[in-house]
Design an enzyme around this catalytic site. Structure first.
Site, short mmCIF file in Angstrom:
data_model
loop_
_atom_site.label_atom_id
_atom_site.label_comp_id
_atom_site.label_asym_id
_atom_site.label_seq_id
_atom_site.Cartn_x
_atom_site.Cartn_y
_atom_site.Cartn_z
N TRP A 113 1.00 -1.16 0.04
CA TRP A 113 -0.09 -0.10 0.17
C TRP A 113 0.87 1.30 0.16
O TRP A 113 0.47 2.20 -0.72
CB TRP A 113 -0.83 0.15 1.31
CG TRP A 113 -1.94 -1.23 1.05
CD1 TRP A 113 -1.91 -2.36 2.05
CD2 TRP A 113 -2.87 -1.61 0.21
NE1 TRP A 113 -2.98 -3.41 1.44
CE2 TRP A 113 -3.30 -2.72 0.40
CE3 TRP A 113 -3.22 -0.75 -1.18
CZ2 TRP A 113 -4.40 -3.37 -0.24
CZ3 TRP A 113 -4.12 -1.54 -1.88
CH2 TRP A 113 -4.86 -2.63 -1.45
N ASP A 186 -1.13 7.07 6.63
CA ASP A 186 -2.24 6.18 6.07
C ASP A 186 -2.50 5.26 7.26
O ASP A 186 -1.76 4.14 7.58
CB ASP A 186 -2.20 5.49 4.94
CG ASP A 186 -3.00 4.20 4.56
OD1 ASP A 186 -4.14 4.22 5.03
OD2 ASP A 186 -2.71 3.74 3.42
N LYS A 210 -11.89 -1.70 7.99
CA LYS A 210 -11.03 -2.73 8.99
C LYS A 210 -11.41 -2.41 10.28
O LYS A 210 -11.94 -3.35 10.98
CB LYS A 210 -9.55 -2.34 9.07
CG LYS A 210 -8.95 -2.14 7.73
CD LYS A 210 -8.73 -3.30 6.93
CE LYS A 210 -8.06 -3.14 5.58
NZ LYS A 210 -8.12 -4.30 4.65
#
Length: 381
Positions: A113, A186, A210
């Site tokens: 990511w 992030d 999440k």
């Protein structure tokens, strides 16, 4: 364990607490008044059909933002937005808004990511003219740890971007870095899981799927004064400017109304279950149980090094299998685990092996049952 009792270890979208499921499901049929209080009166309409500019949705939207400050510890000096497009859209929006010619956007590469964020910065740089610098990376060791950030960054650094938790490789920052440059984080896969110093972030973002709710809504926050001091970015489409969304109170375009509600309900659940400190105790107990098994095993081998291990995503291989049998044994392990009621243990295709994602709502009972299954599998060989 009966096969009908399924524990979902999927990396995301993640499971929700039963009470959140129930309250969110009831809203699909009829929204309750009083910002969706459990004992509120029905308004006669589904959440899915009310206007995003109605007083009923306004109570949900403003309530969710208030809880972001209260529960997650995001300072009141920060603008909070609930956007769409996932964390991946933020990879491009950030350099579009905050990188400029002659300056350097710095990144720490800790996995897939963060690598995607770096790629997007380089794409934006083709027209923006800024530099994209990877100042630290754990790629040479297959992302098995969090690398140390240099004490000095390039001159004219506009920001340093980090990914706080890495779902694919199972690594995590122990706390937010303290750096001189504006810090962009992030926090998609571990936000709300423990006190982690999110107040240090000048800009932060997290996909909700999440720990904060379903997919489709992205939490964004940033220091207002810092954002206001950035040079205007000509040529950026209006919808890709943070100022556009902030000026419209986060309602520039129709938001994900259902996602906003579930985010609010999730934050209420976290608050009512000890806050992020309570989540930390729950999550540490789950992670400790799994890592203790892995460290004491001759069959299972954890991927992440101590000191960098994620409490959200535990990744391992069956590296202790007899020579030439690891792949076949891994497939057999996953097949038997699935049949026993453990879903989502297959590791990411880029890594292989196995992965257990144990976000906030995942119960300790599921980890205990998995540990027992893994011990039995290793004994049988």
């Amino acid at each position: 364990m009966a096969a009908s009792q399924i524990f979902n270890f999927s990396a995301g979208p993640a499971i929700l607490p039963p009470e959140v499921f129930e309250r969110a499901a009831s809203s699909v049929l009829e929204l309750r008044s009083n910002a969706h209080a459990a004992d509120g009166e029905g308004i006669g309409l589904s959440l899915l059909e009310i206007s995003h500019r109605s007083k009923d949705f306004d109570a949900i939207h403003t309530g969710a933002i208030s809880l972001v400050h209260e529960v997650l510890g995001i300072p009141e000096s920060c603008q909070v937005l609930l956007l769409q497009g996932g964390a991946s859209l933020q990879f491009g929006m950030i350099p579009l808004n905050f990188a400029a010619a002659g300056r350097t956007a710095c990144y720490v590469d800790t996995g897939s990511w963060s690598a995607n964020a770096i790629k997007e910065s380089k794409v934006v740089a083709e027209t923006r003219g800024h530099e994209t610098a990877v100042v630290a990376s754990s790629k040479p060791s297959k992302y098995d740890h969090i690398p140390e950030i240099p004490t000095s960054l390039p001159e004219q650094t506009c920001y340093l971007h980090v990914t706080s938790n890495n779902t694919i490789f199972g690594t995590e920052y122990e706390s937010m870095p303290e750096v001189e440059a504006p810090l962009i984080v992030d926090a998609s896969s571990n936000i709300g899981s423990r006190p982690m110093g999110l107040e240090r972030a000048t800009f932060g973002y997290a996909g909700a799927q999440k720990n904060l709710g379903p997919s489709g809504v992205t939490l964004v926050w940033y220091q207002r004064e810092w954002a206001a001091a950035q040079p205007p970015q000509a040529g950026v489409p209006m919808i890709l400017r943070y100022k556009t969304h902030a000026d419209k109170g986060g309602l520039y375009n129709t938001p994900n109304t259902f996602g906003a509600l579930v985010l609010k309900l999730m934050l209420e659940w976290v608050r009512d279950n000890g806050g992020v400190a309570g989540m930390a105790a729950r999550n540490q107990a789950k992670a400790d149980a799994l890592y203790a098994l892995l460290d004491g095993s001759s069959l299972y081998k954890p991927l992440a090094k101590p000191g960098s291990r994620s409490r959200m995503n535990v990744v391992w291989t069956l590296g202790g299998a007899p020579a030439g049998e690891e792949e076949a044994m891994t497939k057999r392990f996953v097949k038997q685990a699935t049949a026993a009621g453990f879903s989502g243990l297959q590791g990411h295709r880029s890594v292989g092996g196995c992965r257990a994602s144990i976000y906030n709502a995942f119960p300790l009972a599921g980890v205990t049952a998995l540990v027992e299954f893994m011990q039995e599998f290793e004994r049988k060989g």
